[in-house]
Design an enzyme around this catalytic site. Sequence first.
Site, PDB file in Angstrom:
ATOM      1  N   GLU A 291      15.323 -10.942  -4.109  1.00 50.75           N
ATOM      2  CA  GLU A 291      14.809 -12.029  -4.944  1.00 50.75           C
ATOM      3  C   GLU A 291      13.362 -12.216  -4.536  1.00 50.75           C
ATOM      4  O   GLU A 291      13.079 -12.534  -3.384  1.00 50.75           O
ATOM      5  CB  GLU A 291      15.642 -13.297  -4.729  1.00 50.75           C
ATOM      6  CG  GLU A 291      15.416 -14.347  -5.795  1.00 50.75           C
ATOM      7  CD  GLU A 291      14.175 -15.176  -5.525  1.00 50.75           C
ATOM      8  OE1 GLU A 291      13.162 -14.955  -6.231  1.00 50.75           O
ATOM      9  OE2 GLU A 291      14.198 -16.021  -4.627  1.00 50.75           O
ATOM     10  N   CYS A 325      10.561 -20.564  -5.149  1.00 51.83           N
ATOM     11  CA  CYS A 325      10.311 -19.433  -6.029  1.00 51.83           C
ATOM     12  C   CYS A 325      10.486 -19.828  -7.484  1.00 51.83           C
ATOM     13  O   CYS A 325       9.970 -19.170  -8.380  1.00 51.83           O
ATOM     14  CB  CYS A 325      11.219 -18.263  -5.670  1.00 51.83           C
ATOM     15  SG  CYS A 325      12.953 -18.684  -5.590  1.00 51.83           S
TER      16      CYS A 325
END
Length: 526
Positions: A291, A325
């Site tokens: 990720e 994020c």
Amino acid sequence: MSDTPPAFRLTYATMFDPPAQLHERFDEALQRVRAQLGADHAMTIGGQRRGGAQWIDKRAPADARLQLGRFAAGTAADARAAVDAARAAAPAWAATPWRERVALLRRAAQRIEARVFDLAAAVALEVGKNRMEALGEVQETADLIAWYCDRMEEADGFERALPDDPLPGWRSHNRTRLRPYGVWAVIAPFNFPFALAGGPVGAALVAGNTVVFKTASDTPWSGRLLMDVFEEAALPPGVVNLVAGAGGEVGDALVGAPDVAGVTFTGSHEVGTALLRRFAAGTRPRPVIAEMGGKNPAIVTHHADLDRAATGIVRSAFGLQGQKCSACSRVYVERSVADALRERLVERTRAIAIGDPVLAAHWMGPVINAAAVARYRRAVDEIRAGGRVDVGGEVLQAGDFTHGHFVAPTVARVPYGHRLWRDELFLPLVLVGEVESLDEALARANDSDYGLTAGFYGAPDEVEVFLDRIEAGVTYVNRPQGATTGAWPGYQPFGGWKGSGSTGKAIGSFWYLPQYLREQSVTVVE
């Protein structure tokens, strides 16, 4: 029908109006945790506590005078020893019936939930999260582990019978099953050091892999506390191992070990893509679940509820100081309502209470370290040179901010084409740009190597256009709880497209757990 309200269920969407009891219990836990500050914390390798070549003095990002503890910093040799321990434990753990593995992992999840307030108090101190974000992360960790246990049970251990071969005179039985890889590495980020370590560690373990996980250099305490939970759940020695230390030495040795069969990584796009290339090379390509961040847009059309849009954007841009994020860092608004939206964003941003994040009065805390402050200064200087700061743009250094890493939440504008529209900053800074139409907004939103989350505010007949054309793995529509943030296991799977993720499968989804397993076809002839 009863008038009794339902019990409060903590998620990132519900945390904005908690019952008073949550604050009371957090304050009690904070007192207990403060009384334990300053202790030494070791790694765990093969079931044994291990010190490091050095001990790192960890201080709170909100107040450098507050010593959280001393933490063992390992070396490449420690990483290799942890891999060896995990490899030695792998055969017995893989042979453990999956229902027994599930029972042990459920015990770990229950231990997390039972200690949620104490664990959250430590996370708030170490990361600089406000208390509700910290409580949310710890509870999310328990929910992630339980979710993967549920999926293992739902799939009945991922084994299915297939038709017998049509061989006259023979009985040829076929089946397919998913089997563990072996040793799995988990490299956790600083911003979600509990959930983004505990979630993948739990998934790897319930699938039958053994694990070595490395904490981020800024958040070793959270990793130690998570390891304590697995030890309390009585997982066998060597099944899960904790290492800490510099990524350039310990992390490199961990992912470079030939006995590491797969890795889960959360961090920058640059490091993640390098890891993908490294694991694809050689005679045995190895799986990588990466990720790798985002540059997440929100689109606002002239049909939008601007108050709702402003609330959602501010929550997503400045929650955890923009160090997510999934943080909203780009806004594309139709020109006819751009001034009105900016006014609302500025008003809400000015109203944010900034300070020690463990105090209930403060919604926004510090950034993680001095390097983040320096990155903020550079970005603001670039904006002032070629654009405009609408609110914020200051490093906060006076009074209660003197000993911490505090910066002001910032709404700004720069010309399209500026690198700040492209680069992930991991800071409380959101750019607002004007567009002529939804078509232009979608084109600009998709003009990015990232594709993690995206938000939309507009009319019902525009929603499907947005959903059909936006290039993002997680989408939110007309959501005041967060324009681009706030996924929860079982409610919103969380995973990125394009350069934001390597697998196309999402954390907390129905398809995440099988990534930790490989298929074996079995034919047995009687």
